[in-house]
Design a protein around this motif. Structure first.
Motif, mmCIF file in Angstrom:
data_model
loop_
_atom_site.group_PDB
_atom_site.id
_atom_site.type_symbol
_atom_site.label_atom_id
_atom_site.label_comp_id
_atom_site.label_asym_id
_atom_site.label_seq_id
_atom_site.Cartn_x
_atom_site.Cartn_y
_atom_site.Cartn_z
ATOM 1 N N VAL A 21 42.432 35.391 34.306
ATOM 2 C CA VAL A 21 41.339 36.257 34.767
ATOM 3 C C VAL A 21 40.993 37.281 33.703
ATOM 4 O O VAL A 21 39.814 37.472 33.363
ATOM 5 C CB VAL A 21 41.725 36.972 36.085
ATOM 6 C CG1 VAL A 21 40.703 38.044 36.446
ATOM 7 C CG2 VAL A 21 41.880 35.976 37.224
ATOM 8 N N THR A 27 38.288 31.039 34.353
ATOM 9 C CA THR A 27 37.927 31.408 35.714
ATOM 10 C C THR A 27 36.844 32.466 35.630
ATOM 11 O O THR A 27 36.843 33.289 34.711
ATOM 12 C CB THR A 27 39.130 31.945 36.529
ATOM 13 O OG1 THR A 27 38.651 32.406 37.795
ATOM 14 C CG2 THR A 27 39.850 33.070 35.821
ATOM 15 N N GLU A 29 36.451 34.720 37.896
ATOM 16 C CA GLU A 29 36.940 35.950 38.507
ATOM 17 C C GLU A 29 37.103 36.971 37.385
ATOM 18 O O GLU A 29 37.562 36.625 36.293
ATOM 19 C CB GLU A 29 38.265 35.676 39.218
ATOM 20 C CG GLU A 29 38.583 36.661 40.268
ATOM 21 C CD GLU A 29 39.269 36.055 41.480
ATOM 22 O OE1 GLU A 29 39.308 36.745 42.484
ATOM 23 O OE2 GLU A 29 39.745 34.905 41.423
#
Length: 161
Positions: A21, A27, A29
């Motif tokens: 992350v 990702t 996120e």
């Protein structure tokens, strides 16, 4: 050893995931996930009747894999999206492959029909992992996400079970 995740694994899973992350675009996120949030995610996946697996070696959690519903409409009930993460620094040692193999075996045993993998591009290692298991590219969204001040593409690979 590969086994089903429990809420007690949430902190170790969050540690593995938060590296990706905070330091990568694999990702989309952008904020670290708290162990309590991860425990909720694990329980939601398992409450949906889907596997969330962890790989442990000498008592240390080194990776995880799970599947989520592809979409909420009932006609999609035989399709899932897969996810695999391995602890930073120990990738390319076959752990992701072991997790993916077990995940695919369990998904097939559940009577699922299609597995979908979304990959932020470029990501040659993830593409190679998916294609090793017979996934084929089926879609490409250009500049669909914005992370680290850059537009990111996402490709989709699918595998019929």
């Amino acid at each position: 050893m590969i086994r089903s995740a429990t809420p007690a694994d949430a902190a170790a899973i969050a540690t593995i995931y938060n590296h990706y992350v905070l330091n990568t675009s694999v990702t989309f996120e952008e904020q670290a996930v708290a162990p309590s949030q991860m425990a909720e995610r694990i329980m939601q996946v398992q409450n949906d009747g889907l596997p969330w697996l962890v790989l442990e070696q000498n008592g240390e959690l080194l990776g995880y894999a799970y599947a989520t519903k592809w979409r909420v409409r009932s006609a999609y009930r035989f399709s899932v999206e897969s996810t695999v993460y391995v602890k930073d620094g120990i990738t390319a040692k076959g752990l992701g492959s072991r997790l993916y193999q077990q995940l695919l075996t369990e998904l097939k045993a559940l009577g699922l029909h299609l597995v979908i993998g979304g990959i932020t591009l470029p990501n040659d290692k993830s593409v190679a992992l998916h294609e090793k298991f017979g996934f084929e590219k089926c879609g490409h969204f250009q500049q669909v996400g914005f992370k680290f001040e850059q537009w990111r593409d996402v490709g989709y690979w699918q595998k019929l079970l």
